[in-house]
Write a protein that holds these residues in place. Structure first.
Motif, PDB file in Angstrom:
ATOM      1  N   ASP A   1      39.161 -13.495   9.762  1.00  0.00           N
ATOM      2  CA  ASP A   1      38.815 -12.206  10.362  1.00  0.00           C
ATOM      3  C   ASP A   1      39.374 -11.064   9.511  1.00  0.00           C
ATOM      4  O   ASP A   1      38.709 -10.038   9.311  1.00  0.00           O
ATOM      5  CB  ASP A   1      39.376 -12.106  11.784  1.00  0.00           C
TER       6      ASP A   1
ATOM      7  N   SER B   1      43.289 -19.118  11.560  1.00  0.00           N
ATOM      8  CA  SER B   1      41.885 -18.690  11.585  1.00  0.00           C
ATOM      9  C   SER B   1      41.743 -17.174  11.565  1.00  0.00           C
ATOM     10  O   SER B   1      40.738 -16.647  11.094  1.00  0.00           O
ATOM     11  CB  SER B   1      41.184 -19.265  12.817  1.00  0.00           C
ATOM     12  N   TRP B   2      42.762 -16.451  12.033  1.00  0.00           N
ATOM     13  CA  TRP B   2      42.707 -14.981  12.031  1.00  0.00           C
ATOM     14  C   TRP B   2      42.642 -14.405  10.619  1.00  0.00           C
ATOM     15  O   TRP B   2      42.194 -13.280  10.416  1.00  0.00           O
ATOM     16  CB  TRP B   2      43.933 -14.412  12.752  1.00  0.00           C
ATOM     17  N   LYS B   3      43.064 -15.208   9.642  1.00  0.00           N
ATOM     18  CA  LYS B   3      43.034 -14.715   8.270  1.00  0.00           C
ATOM     19  C   LYS B   3      41.605 -14.541   7.766  1.00  0.00           C
ATOM     20  O   LYS B   3      41.363 -13.706   6.885  1.00  0.00           O
ATOM     21  CB  LYS B   3      43.811 -15.661   7.362  1.00  0.00           C
TER      22      LYS B   3
ATOM     23  N   GLN C   1      37.208 -10.286   6.447  1.00  0.00           N
ATOM     24  CA  GLN C   1      36.046  -9.451   6.730  1.00  0.00           C
ATOM     25  C   GLN C   1      36.464  -8.045   7.142  1.00  0.00           C
ATOM     26  O   GLN C   1      35.800  -7.063   6.784  1.00  0.00           O
ATOM     27  CB  GLN C   1      35.187 -10.093   7.823  1.00  0.00           C
ATOM     28  N   SER C   2      37.550  -7.931   7.892  1.00  0.00           N
ATOM     29  CA  SER C   2      38.017  -6.607   8.292  1.00  0.00           C
ATOM     30  C   SER C   2      38.473  -5.794   7.090  1.00  0.00           C
ATOM     31  O   SER C   2      38.365  -4.565   7.081  1.00  0.00           O
ATOM     32  CB  SER C   2      39.173  -6.738   9.297  1.00  0.00           C
TER      33      SER C   2
ATOM     34  N   MET D   1      27.427 -12.776  14.269  1.00  0.00           N
ATOM     35  CA  MET D   1      28.590 -13.640  14.487  1.00  0.00           C
ATOM     36  C   MET D   1      28.423 -14.493  15.737  1.00  0.00           C
ATOM     37  O   MET D   1      28.723 -15.687  15.740  1.00  0.00           O
ATOM     38  CB  MET D   1      29.855 -12.789  14.613  1.00  0.00           C
TER      39      MET D   1
ATOM     40  N   PHE E   1      35.362 -13.016  18.647  1.00  0.00           N
ATOM     41  CA  PHE E   1      36.115 -14.267  18.666  1.00  0.00           C
ATOM     42  C   PHE E   1      37.197 -14.299  19.741  1.00  0.00           C
ATOM     43  O   PHE E   1      37.617 -15.384  20.158  1.00  0.00           O
ATOM     44  CB  PHE E   1      36.726 -14.537  17.294  1.00  0.00           C
ATOM     45  N   ARG E   2      37.644 -13.149  20.215  1.00  0.00           N
ATOM     46  CA  ARG E   2      38.652 -13.159  21.280  1.00  0.00           C
ATOM     47  C   ARG E   2      37.996 -13.206  22.660  1.00  0.00           C
ATOM     48  O   ARG E   2      38.446 -13.919  23.550  1.00  0.00           O
ATOM     49  CB  ARG E   2      39.556 -11.931  21.160  1.00  0.00           C
TER      50      ARG E   2
ATOM     51  N   GLN F   1      26.512  -6.635  13.414  1.00  0.00           N
ATOM     52  CA  GLN F   1      27.395  -7.703  12.952  1.00  0.00           C
ATOM     53  C   GLN F   1      27.780  -8.644  14.084  1.00  0.00           C
ATOM     54  O   GLN F   1      27.901  -9.862  13.886  1.00  0.00           O
ATOM     55  CB  GLN F   1      28.651  -7.109  12.321  1.00  0.00           C
TER      56      GLN F   1
ATOM     57  N   PRO G   1      34.935  -8.515  14.626  1.00  0.00           N
ATOM     58  CA  PRO G   1      35.346  -9.926  14.625  1.00  0.00           C
ATOM     59  C   PRO G   1      36.293 -10.257  15.760  1.00  0.00           C
ATOM     60  O   PRO G   1      36.225 -11.341  16.353  1.00  0.00           O
ATOM     61  CB  PRO G   1      36.023 -10.097  13.257  1.00  0.00           C
ATOM     62  N   PHE G   2      37.166  -9.316  16.076  1.00  0.00           N
ATOM     63  CA  PHE G   2      38.119  -9.564  17.154  1.00  0.00           C
ATOM     64  C   PHE G   2      37.448  -9.451  18.521  1.00  0.00           C
ATOM     65  O   PHE G   2      37.825 -10.153  19.464  1.00  0.00           O
ATOM     66  CB  PHE G   2      39.288  -8.582  17.029  1.00  0.00           C
TER      67      PHE G   2
END
Length: 554
Positions: free
Chosen positions: A149, A145-147, A152-153, A366, A485-486, A362, A481-482
């Protein structure tokens, strides 16, 4: 001595010429939407579960409904499959075994009362969606799933890397040259994304698209504010950003009609080819030409402007030159943004406010989207809330200036994030209202930092100043994103607490900037350094010197 703004007062500050320029550049602003927020639809995450060989055949033999099949064969299925195990784990059993009971299939396989071992999804996933996305095509879920992120990064990293280089090009070679080259590069990247077969190449091209697209949007913003008079500068700047909000609505409608991400990418890219017509219908910025000492070319554009506006150019304005030799051609440098005290303070505060605006803007999208039931409706609501933001800005800055509405919008955004985090989950409607208020506040802050940024730098480093400061926006886009989601793994509303702190600090720092209401665009460093010492607009340091016999009457 007359200035360019003085000439615009005679030939039209926002007449036919400027309106045409404004309209065609608004098309550019709207077309930036798929690049900036495209991940919402290109990378949407549908409900999913492990594919288990033999389950479909067993379900057909037993006559199970879909819900019965999921209850019997998916771990921890509670009606919606929201847990990690239901999405990313499967029972370590052989569903092709003969003699499996239809009433207690797991009990017949491992024995009643025995625990059933779980295993990763070795055979892929089943996605509950009629369309396709990056997630469904490349299985960007669970351990991978990090892919998403990273996807977008990558575009935000491209924004960051391109900020300084594209900003330099716009200030060194002109706004129009910058626009045309970046539009062409953006179209090329957009079409390549449709056809490249691997995830790695998609991320690389997405990075390259970010490298040119944001610089293109910002150069358009600079150009549209430089061709109008000071009375209209703030309004066209806000409406240029409102065109981005219109792009959100259009993008949402297209995504609803085209649910397959590659076809969607092609659909939103092809119309941007028409933007290459800017070569014939857009002028170069006369302010930039003046700052570079290209006086004759600037006056040619001003004359065309007067003709298009059906205004007569006063005779004593037809032959102008620079009075001060030091105001001739200047080469911008990043160090110019930190060389003097006031510009240095402006730069540091603007960098932080750009960072904060990006993280909150953003991040709220999210965070709200993580619990979305209908992503098209949620996206529509988040887009609609941006329109009152533009209206509030136009009304408030006309009366009270830039600084206080800007500070208040940051404070409201931070306070709304805190309220959203503290409201109980059973009052969901109230959490949604608080979230919308936060989105309204950060949208106002985001729109205001754009046009105030242009008003705090002299012409020869204006585009570079916007690009460098807004690069912190891109850093925020890389890490948000991190953050979201983290931190939600620790506490679902913990990201909102981070947003609260960032927003409140930004609101306080904005109050340290000078007020730019009613002031002409600064042309020199001295103009900026003297901002805080003046209560009235300062005369220009770059003069349009009048030659000939008409000068005495000027």
């Amino acid at each position: 001595m007359p200035t360019l703004d003085d000439i615009l007062e005679h030939i039209g500050e926002f007449d036919r010429f400027q309106k045409q320029t404004f309209f065609v550049l608004c098309l550019l602003s709207a077309s930036f939407t798929p690049v900036y927020v495209g991940v919402v639809f290109f990378g949407f995450i549908p409900e999913h579960r492990c594919f288990s060989p033999g389950v479909a055949e067993l379900s057909q033999r037993c006559g199970w409904s879909l819900e019965e099949q999921l209850n019997h064969t998916v771990p921890q299925w509670d009606g919606h499959g929201g847990s990690f195990d239901s999405r990313c784990r499967r029972y370590e059993v052989d569903w092709n075994t003969t003699g499996i009971s239809c009433t207690d299939p797991l009990g017949s396989l491992v024995g009643t009362g025995s625990s059933v071992p779980l295993a990763p999804c070795r055979d892929g996933w089943v996605y509950n969606t009629p369309g396709s996305s990056l997630v469904t095509e490349f299985d960007l879920v669970c351990e991978d799933s990090w892919k998403l992120d990273l996807f977008q990064s990558a575009v935000n990293a491209g924004f960051f890397m391109g900020s300084m280089s594209i900003g330099y090009i716009a200030d060194r070679f002109g706004r129009k040259f910058c626009l045309l080259t970046t539009i062409l590069a953006n179209i090329t990247c957009g079409i390549l994304l449709v056809f490249v077969p691997s995830y790695l190449w998609i991320v690389i091209i997405r990075f390259l698209q970010g490298l040119v697209s944001k610089g293109c949007w910002t150069a358009g913003y600079i150009l549209v504010t430089e061709v109008v008079g000071p009375e209209y500068r703030r309004t066209v700047g806000i409406l240029y950003q409102a065109a981005f909000s219109v792009g959100l609505l259009i993008f949402d409608a297209i995504a609803y009609a085209v649910p397959h991400w590659r076809w969607l990418q092609l659909t939103v890219t092809l119309p941007t080819c028409f933007l290459l017509l800017y070569y014939w219908c857009l002028p170069e910025s006369p302010r930039w030409l003046i700052s570079q000492g290209k006086n004759d070319k600037a006056m040619k554009i001003v004359s065309d402007m007067a003709k298009k506006n059906r205004k007569k150019m006063p005779s004593h304005f037809k032959d102008i030159q620079f009075e001060d030799e030091e105001c001739g051609k200047q080469n911008p440098s990043v160090m110019d943004l930190f060389r003097t005290p006031q510009i240095r303070k402006n730069t540091l505060i603007l960098m932080y406010t750009w960072f904060t605006s990006s993280v909150l803007y953003q991040g709220l999208i999210m965070h709200i989207g993580m619990a979305a039931e209908n992503m098209y409706l949620d996206f529509l609501y988040s887009a609609l809330v941006e329109f009152p933001a533009a209206f509030i800005i136009i009304v408030s800055i006309e009366r009270v200036g830039r600084r206080y509405p800007w500070a208040l919008s940051n404070l409201v955004a931070g306070a709304a994030c805190l309220a959203t985090a503290l409201i109980p989950e059973d009052l969901h409607w109230l959490k949604v209202v608080a979230s919308c208020i936060g989105r309204l506040g950060v949208t106002m802050a985001f729109e205001m930092v754009c046009f105030v940024n242009t008003e705090l730098y002299p012409t020869y480093i204006r585009n570079l100043g916007v690009m460098v400061c807004s690069s912190l926006c891109d850093i925020g886009g890389v890490i948000v994103p991190f953050i979201v989601f983290r931190l939600v793994e620790i506490w679902h509303d913990l990201p909102l607490i981070v947003f609260t702190v960032l927003g409140l600090i930004a609101g306080a720092l904005v109050l340290l900037l000078p007020e730019t209401k009613g002031r002409v665009l600064p042309e020199t460093v001295e103009d900026v350094e003297n901002f805080h010492r003046q209560s009235a607009p300062k005369a220009k340091q770059i003069y349009l010197h009048v030659q000939g016999s008409e000068a005495a009457r000027g």
